[in-house]
Design a protein around this motif. Structure first.
Motif: not given
Ligand code: MIC
Length: 655
Positions: A433-439
Motif C-alpha cells: 500500500e502506498i500513501i496517497i496525498n491529494t491535499e
C-alpha cells in the motif's frame, strides 16, 4: 476482416476527427485531457483569455506549478497567483506550487488508459506509459484543445520496439531509453510514434515505463506508447483508481512501419555525455572522471523505486566530500512514501541535499554546477548552457550510476560496487500500500465566471502580430548548424524563466546562447527592413515545447526561417505565431547563404496560398542567385501564415 492495428493506431483511430491514418498527412485528434505547467502555462492562460474562453471543454485540464519555484522576487509568486485564478476561472484543476512534477503527478492522479492527453510540455508523452495517446506541443495548440478544437499533427509512422529477456542487475529503465538514444540519436524519432511491446515489458513497472516514454521526447518522437496491461492495472490499483483501467494492446498480426528489438540481457549501464542526450556511451568508457555534483529526481526518473535504489546504494555510507548530492523529490506523495520506506533517511544520512518537489535544476532553476566540473544527473536533457553554467559538462544517467558515482566522487559503473563495497544489487519490492496525498490539488469550482484574473506587473498580454506581406527584403542575421535546441534559442534558467509571461522582456534573451548580438541586430533589421531571417541546419529547434522560442523572435521581427529540417513542436509553434518555416529543397544551398546575405521574397501571399515551393532570391556581397525552398504547410496552416498566426485566424473565424 478488419486490418489488425497496433496500440498506437488504435489510440489514434479512436480519437480521429479529421484526416486518415496515412503517415505524413495532417490529422485532427480529439483531446480528452490537457496538462499545463507554469513555465508555459502563463502564456496558455493569456491565450485563453485572448480567445475569450468561458470554460475548458476537455474532460480534465490541470494547471501544474513545478518549473518556476525559486521566487527570487515577486515575478514567480505573481505568476502562481495568476495561474491559480486562471485555473479556477477556466474550470481547471490546480496543482499548487511544490505539489510535484506535472508528468508523474498527472499519471498518478488523472492518467487513464485509452484517453488522449495534450500538454504544453515536451515530456507529456510520459503518460504513454499508461497506454494513453499523450502528446507534447506548444501552448497555443493546448489552448485550442482546451477550447474544444481538434489537435492537428502529421500522422506519424509507428516504430515497434520489441523488448525481450531480462534486465541484468545494476541496469534499469533509464538504460533502455539511453540505448534507444545511442542507436537513433536526437532526431531518430522525428515523425514517429515509438511503441514498445514484447515479453521484456513484464519486468517494467508503470513508472519504469514512464522513464522510457518521458525521454522519447529526446528522440524527437511525436509520442511513445506502451500497452495497458496487468502492470498498468496494478499501478492504478496502488493509486486507488483501479476502476479507470482498461486494456490496450496491439492486435494479433499488427504491423509497424519500422522495427527494432532490444535484448534486455545485453544492456550495460549507459550515460549521455555533454552536451546532447544523443551522445550515449557505456558508463565504463568514461568512468574515472572526477565529478562535483550528482542530482537525482526529475520527470525522467520520478518513481519511488528510483529514490529507493539510490538510497539503498548509499545506505550506511557518506558521499564523496567533493560531491554535492542533490535530491529533487518528485512530489509530496513520493516524499511521504520515501519516509515510509526509509529511502529518505538513507539519502539524508549519506549527505543528500533535499530540495522541494519540482523540476529545479532540470531547467536551470538553481543547482548550477561549478565551473569546469562534471555534473551527473538523472534528468532528461543536457543541452549547452541549460544548467546555468556556461560551458557546463552535464552527463545523464540512471539512479544506479548516479548513486555509485556520488559515493566514489568519480563517474562509476554501478556494477563496480560489487567489488568496491562488496555490495549486491539491492532488489526493490513495491510496497503493498502506498500513501496517497491529494491535499495540494485544488478542484475547479462549479462556475469560474465571477473569478477575476490576478495579474502582477510582470504579466503582459500577448503582443499582436501582423499578417504576411507580399514583398520582403530581409537580412540573414544569424546562421546556425544542426540540432540547435530551444535552450539555445530561448534560454532556460532562473534569470529568464520569470519572464515567460512578458514577451518584450524575454525577447532580450533570444538566441543569447549562440549570438549575444542577436537582439540588437534584430531590432535594427526590424526598424530598417521590417524584419529578418535566420538560417539553420537539420532538426532546428529540437527539445522543449516552449513557444517563446517562436514568439520572442517573431516579436523581434522574424519573418521566416530557412532550415534543412525542423523539430516537430517548434515547427508547429512557428506556424502558430506566423513565422514561415521554409525547407531547403537542395541541402547544398545551405552552404551558399552566408550570414549578412539579403533574402528577397516576392509575391508571398500568392506563393504560400497556391504553391508548395517558394522561390527565394539571395543577394550576397558578390553575387545574386535564386534558390528553391519548400514549405510543408497544410491548407489550414497556410491560412494561419497568411493571417499572421493562429490567434488572428481564431479571431477572424470565431469571434
Ligand atoms: C524542458 O524540459 O525543456 C521543459 C522545461 O520541460 C520544457 C518546457 C519549458 O520550456 O517550459 C519542455 O520540455 O517543453
Amino acid at each position: 476482416m478488419e486490418k489488425p492495428l497496433n496500440a498506437a493506431q488504435k489510440l489514434i483511430q479512436s480519437h480521429l476527427l479529421e484526416g486518415s491514418m496515412t503517415p505524413g498527412k495532417e490529422i485532427g485528434l480529439k483531446i480528452d485531457q490537457a496538462l499545463l505547467q507554469d513555465a508555459t502555462g502563463t502564456m496558455v492562460q493569456l491565450e485563453l483569455e485572448a480567445m475569450g474562453l468561458k470554460k475548458a471543454k476537455t474532460e480534465v485540464a490541470v494547471q501544474y506549478v513545478d518549473h518556476n519555484l525559486l521566487q527570487t522576487d515577486f515575478k514567480n509568486a505573481d505568476d502562481h497567483l495568476f495561474l491559480q485564478t486562471a485555473a479556477a476561472r477556466f474550470g481547471m484543476w490546480f496543482s499548487r506550487p511544490g505539489n510535484g512534477v506535472s508528468h508523474p503527478v498527472h499519471m498518478e492522479r488523472f492518467g487513464i488508459p485509452g484517453k488522449s492527453l495534450l500538454g504544453s510540455d515536451s515530456h507529456t508523452p510520459a503518460a504513454g506509459s499508461l497506454g494513453m495517446l499523450a502528446i507534447g506541443t506548444g501552448g497555443l495548440d493546448v489552448a485550442a484543445a482546451i477550447a474544444g478544437e481538434p489537435y492537428y499533427v502529421k500522422m506519424p509512422e509507428i516504430m515497434g520496439v520489441k523488448l525481450t529477456g531480462r534486465l541484468p542487475d545494476w541496469v534499469s529503465a533509464k538504460d533502455i531509453i539511453l540505448e534507444m538514444l545511442r542507436r537513433y540519436d536526437v532526431k531518430g524519432g522525428v515523425g514517429k510514434i515509438i511503441e514498445y511491446y514484447g515479453d521484456g515489458l513484464k519486468q517494467l513497472s508503470a513508472m519504469d515505463r514512464h522513464v522510457i516514454a518521458n525521454m522519447g521526447a529526446e528522440l524527437g518522437a511525436t509520442t511513445t506508447v506502451f500497452p495497458s496491461d496487468e502492470i498498468t492495472r496494478e499501478f492504478l490499483r496502488s493509486q486507488k483508481r483501479e476502476d479507470d483501467w482498461v486494456e490496450l494492446k496491439a492486435d494479433e498480426g499488427a504491423e509497424y512501419d519500422h522495427h527494432a528489438e532490444i535484448v534486455l540481457d545485453e544492456l550495460v549501464p549507459l550515460i549521455a555525455t555533454p552536451s546532447s542526450p544523443g551522445n550515449v556511451v557505456p558508463v565504463s568508457e568514461v568512468s574515472g572522471k572526477e565529478i562535483s555534483q550528482v542530482v537525482i529526481g526529475s520527470s525522467a526518473n520520478p518513481g519511488l523505486r528510483d529514490f529507493w535504489i539510490a538510497g539503498a546504494i548509499v545506505s550506511g555510507k557518506t558521499v564523496d566530500s567533493e560531491v554535492s548530492f542533490d535530491v529533487n523529490p518528485t512530489s509530496r506523495q513520493i516524499i511521504q512514501n520515501m519516509i515510509k520506506n526509509r529511502a529518505f533517511a538513507n539519502l539524508i544520512q549519506a549527505g543528500a541535499r533535499f530540495h522541494q518537489s519540482g523540476c529545479m535544476g532540470c531547467i536551470g532553476m538553481g543547482q548550477a554546477p561549478a565551473s569546469g566540473t562534471i555534473s551527473l544527473r538523472t534528468m532528461p536533457r543536457n543541452f549547452p548552457d541549460r544548467s546555468g553554467t556556461k560551458d557546463d559538462q552535464v552527463y545523464l544517467c540512471s539512479p544506479e550510476t548516479a548513486a555509485a558515482s556520488a559515493l566514489t566522487g568519480k563517474i562509476t559503473d554501478p556494477r563496480e560496487l560489487e567489488s568496491l563495497f562488496d555490495m549486491s544489487y539491492p532488489k526493490y519490492e513495491a510496497p503493498e500500500e502506498i500513501i496517497i496525498n491529494t491535499e495540494m490539488l485544488v478542484a475547479p469550482p462549479d462556475s469560474g465566471k465571477e473569478i477575476s484574473l490576478k495579474k502582477g506587473p510582470n504579466i503582459q498580454s500577448l503582443p499582436e502580430f501582423e499578417k504576411l506581406l507580399d514583398e520582403y527584403d530581409l537580412p540573414v542575421i544569424l546562421k546556425m548548424g544542426d540540432n540547435i535546441s530551444t535552450d539555445e534559442i530561448l534560454k532556460a534558467g532562473a534569470e529568464v524563466l520569470p519572464y515567460r509571461s512578458n514577451i518584450p522582456e524575454i525577447s532580450k534573451y533570444a538566441f543569447i546562447v549562440v549570438d549575444e548580438g542577436y537582439h540588437e541586430k534584430a531590432l535594427q533589421a526590424k526598424n530598417s527592413k521590417g524584419g529578418h531571417v535566420v538560417v539553420a541546419g537539420e532538426n532546428y529547434a529540437q527539445g522543449s515545447s516552449r513557444e517563446h522560442a517562436a514568439i520572442a523572435p517573431r516579436y523581434l521581427g522574424q519573418v521566416a526561417v530557412l532550415a534543412k529540417s525542423y523539430a516537430r513542436i517548434a515547427w508547429q509553434n512557428m506556424v502558430n505565431f506566423g513565422i514561415l518555416p521554409l525547407h531547403f529543397k537542395d541541402h547544398a544551398d545551405y552552404e551558399r547563404i552566408p550570414e549578412g546575405a539579403n533574402i528577397i521574397l516576392s509575391d508571398m501571399r500568392k506563393q504560400v496560398q497556391e504553391q508548395n515551393e517558394i522561390t527565394v532570391k539571395v543577394e550576397t556581397e558578390d553575387q545574386s542567385f535564386t534558390i528553391q525552398t519548400k514549405h510543408q504547410l497544410s491548407p489550414r496552416q497556410r491560412e494561419m501564415i497568411l493571417n499572421g498566426g493562429y490567434i488572428n485566424t481564431f479571431k477572424k473565424e470565431k469571434v
